[in-house]
Design a protein around this motif. Structure first.
Motif, short mmCIF file in Angstrom:
data_model
loop_
_atom_site.label_atom_id
_atom_site.label_comp_id
_atom_site.label_asym_id
_atom_site.label_seq_id
_atom_site.Cartn_x
_atom_site.Cartn_y
_atom_site.Cartn_z
N LYS A 1 0.83 -1.21 0.00
CA LYS A 1 0.00 0.00 0.00
C LYS A 1 0.87 1.27 0.00
O LYS A 1 0.65 2.21 -0.76
CB LYS A 1 -0.85 -0.06 1.27
N GLU A 2 1.90 1.24 0.87
CA GLU A 2 2.79 2.40 0.98
C GLU A 2 3.51 2.66 -0.34
O GLU A 2 3.69 3.81 -0.75
CB GLU A 2 3.82 2.19 2.10
N GLY A 3 3.91 1.55 -1.00
CA GLY A 3 4.61 1.68 -2.28
C GLY A 3 3.71 2.32 -3.33
O GLY A 3 4.16 3.18 -4.11
N VAL A 4 2.44 1.91 -3.35
CA VAL A 4 1.50 2.47 -4.32
C VAL A 4 1.27 3.96 -4.04
O VAL A 4 1.32 4.80 -4.94
CB VAL A 4 0.15 1.72 -4.28
N ILE A 5 1.07 4.28 -2.75
CA ILE A 5 0.82 5.69 -2.40
C ILE A 5 2.01 6.56 -2.78
O ILE A 5 1.86 7.66 -3.29
CB ILE A 5 0.46 5.81 -0.90
N ALA A 6 3.22 6.03 -2.56
CA ALA A 6 4.42 6.79 -2.94
C ALA A 6 4.47 6.98 -4.45
O ALA A 6 4.80 8.07 -4.94
CB ALA A 6 5.67 6.05 -2.45
N ALA A 7 4.11 5.93 -5.21
CA ALA A 7 4.12 6.05 -6.67
C ALA A 7 3.09 7.07 -7.16
O ALA A 7 3.31 7.79 -8.14
CB ALA A 7 3.84 4.68 -7.31
N LEU A 8 1.96 7.14 -6.45
CA LEU A 8 0.89 8.07 -6.88
C LEU A 8 1.24 9.53 -6.61
O LEU A 8 0.51 10.43 -7.02
CB LEU A 8 -0.43 7.69 -6.20
N GLU A 9 2.36 9.77 -5.92
CA GLU A 9 2.84 11.14 -5.73
C GLU A 9 3.14 11.83 -7.07
O GLU A 9 3.21 13.05 -7.16
CB GLU A 9 4.10 11.16 -4.84
N GLN A 10 3.34 11.01 -8.10
CA GLN A 10 3.60 11.58 -9.44
C GLN A 10 2.35 12.23 -10.05
O GLN A 10 2.44 13.01 -10.98
CB GLN A 10 4.00 10.50 -10.43
N VAL A 11 1.18 11.84 -9.53
CA VAL A 11 -0.07 12.37 -10.11
C VAL A 11 -0.36 13.73 -9.49
O VAL A 11 -0.44 13.87 -8.27
CB VAL A 11 -1.26 11.42 -9.85
N THR A 12 -0.51 14.73 -10.35
CA THR A 12 -0.71 16.08 -9.83
C THR A 12 -2.08 16.62 -10.25
O THR A 12 -2.72 16.10 -11.16
CB THR A 12 0.38 17.04 -10.35
N ASP A 13 -2.48 17.68 -9.58
CA ASP A 13 -3.73 18.37 -9.93
C ASP A 13 -3.49 19.10 -11.26
O ASP A 13 -2.56 19.89 -11.37
CB ASP A 13 -4.06 19.38 -8.81
N PRO A 14 -4.34 18.85 -12.28
CA PRO A 14 -4.09 19.48 -13.58
C PRO A 14 -4.18 21.01 -13.54
O PRO A 14 -3.55 21.69 -14.36
CB PRO A 14 -5.20 18.90 -14.47
N GLU A 15 -4.92 21.55 -12.59
CA GLU A 15 -5.04 23.01 -12.49
C GLU A 15 -3.89 23.62 -11.68
O GLU A 15 -3.54 24.78 -11.87
CB GLU A 15 -6.36 23.40 -11.83
N ILE A 16 -3.36 22.84 -10.73
CA ILE A 16 -2.29 23.34 -9.87
C ILE A 16 -1.19 22.28 -9.87
O ILE A 16 -1.06 21.48 -8.96
CB ILE A 16 -2.79 23.57 -8.43
N PRO A 17 -0.38 22.25 -10.94
CA PRO A 17 0.55 21.14 -11.14
C PRO A 17 1.62 20.97 -10.07
O PRO A 17 2.30 19.94 -10.05
CB PRO A 17 1.16 21.43 -12.51
#
Lengths: 163, 270
Positions: free
Chosen positions: A3-19
């Motif tokens: 779970k922690e690994g996935v959450i860390a990987a998802l740090e790459q996903v940003t808000d399209p309006e506030i990158p």
């Protein structure tokens, strides 16, 4: 896969309006569920929208899929959970710092503390730090922001509203 | 299940139609900041409607064939059902005709001018705030979740419209004349907000007690009107019918514009 690994990987996903803000900074990842089907990894990412009509949610969901596509999952689900509703209290401190560096004044009030009629938040200018600012509009280019101007450096700026 | 579906549509249709009305101001606001305010608020209403229509479509699809064929009289919607399509949020918004909409008459009233837009928003927002507060306690967890999400947004909608009622009422002679006229003409549509239909009484625990919301709403309206130096109208005959599908001619015009693309080019996407 953890779970922690996935959450860390998802740090790459940003808000399209506030990158500058990741979805982790925004506090919109509610949970990650992992399980095995026929010995293969499956995942359900539970996210919550910031505002009911936020058009960024579709883009964010696509961003999550893109990241997970490279991680060998047999099945990827993304589900929305509304309750308890998202609040700016969930935004991380580092997220607030990133916002400020980007030129957007971060939320300054706890969401439980409401504003009275004709009251406005006293927001510091993210550029020069002056406290001499005024609200131009309670509503901005996206649902989550209001518009201010600084009387010291004369620059207009956005404020991420307390919600 | 039919009553539950209709109850959700009463709520969803209120938010969709008011959202559509407010979005008509897009590009026409008196100042840019207020243009943006109205489109932001419209987006919140649309988002709420979307959450509700998604749920309503799931309920509709789960009903048996006989019930499904009796829910709506709209030809375009029925044709889809007969052809075996699963209904979705868009079908509910775009393929129902006026008589299948269950919104209150208040929200379909035209924008007319700034004072009417503000008065309509305020009278609805004050209701919506207490309605959503009560819906947070619904036995249906999904509806309670949608309500708690939207309540945060309805809170600042009410703040915005309250401020504008005060500005106009306690403003200039012209602004006062206009807001007084708007309130007088919209007031007959406020009674329906607190009238329970047969549908409402069949969803106990899931829905709200509309009559119990009335004193809360009256108190809020009295408080803001007092600040705005406005008088609360009394002895007005109340219109009704929207919640059971009998609408003013205004709804037809709203739908004609909103539904045009899906009716002219079925299933189009862009």
């Amino acid at each position: 896969m953890t779970k922690e690994g996935v959450i860390a990987a998802l740090e790459q996903v940003t808000d399209p309006e506030i990158p500058v803000l990741s979805i982790g900074d925004l506090g919109i990842i509610r949970d990650v569920e992992l399980w095995l089907e026929d010995g293969k990894d499956c995942i359900n990412v539970i996210i919550t929208p910031t505002y009911s009509g936020c058009p960024a949610m579709n883009v964010i969901a696509t961003g999550i899929r893109m990241v997970l596509a490279g991680m060998n999952f047999k099945r990827v689900d993304i589900t929305e959970r509304l309750d308890p509703p998202w609040t700016t209290d969930l935004m991380t401190e580092s997220g607030k710092e990133k916002l400020k560096a980007y030129g957007i004044a971060p939320p300054i009030r706890k969401s439980k503390v409401g504003l009275g009629l004709f009251e406005e938040d006293a927001v510091d200018c993210p550029r020069c730090g002056s406290q001499d600012t005024e609200l131009v509009s309670g509503f901005g280019p996206t649902s989550c922001k209001s518009l201010y101007k600084c009387r010291s450096c004369k620059e207009p700026f956005e404020h991420f509203k307390c919600h | 299940m039919k009553n539950k579906l209709f109850y959700i549509l009463e709520w969803a249709d209120n938010t969709l139609i008011l959202g559509q009305r407010l979005s008509e101001w897009c590009g026409h606001g008196p100042v840019l900041e207020q243009d943006i305010a109205l489109t932001n608020i419209a987006l919140d209403h649309l988002g709420c409607a979307r959450n509700l229509y998604t749920y309503a479509a799931e309920i509709f699809n789960g009903m048996d064939a006989v019930d499904r064929s009796e829910c709506f009289a709209s030809v375009a919607f029925q044709r889809n059902v007969k052809e075996g399509h699963q209904a979705d949020e868009d079908d509910l918004a775009f393929l129902r005709d006026a008589w299948d909409f269950r919104n209150v008459l208040l929200v379909e009233q035209p924008n007319t001018d700034w004072a009417y837009t503000v008065a309509r928003a305020f009278l609805f927002d004050a209701f919506n705030y207490y309605y959503l507060t009560a819906m947070c306690n619904s036995v249906d967890e999904r509806l309670a979740g949608i309500a708690s999400k939207s309540l945060k947004e309805a809170t600042y909608h009410l703040r915005w419209s309250s401020e504008w009622v005060i500005r106009l009422g306690d403003g200039t002679e012209e602004s006062k004349t206009r807001i007084v006229e708007a309130i007088a003409n919209l007031w007959p549509f406020t009674g329906e907000l607190f009238t329970a239909t047969e549908v409402d009484t069949f969803v106990e625990g899931l829905g709200v007690d509309f009559a119990a919301l009335k004193p809360l709403w009256e108190q809020k309206v009295a408080e803001i009107f007092d600040e705005a130096t406005l008088e609360v109208p009394t002895g007005v005959w109340m219109q009704s019918g929207g919640k059971t599908g009998t609408h003013s001619e205004n709804l037809g015009f709203v739908l004609a514009e909103m539904q045009f693309m899906q009716r002219a080019y079925p299933n189009m996407e862009w």
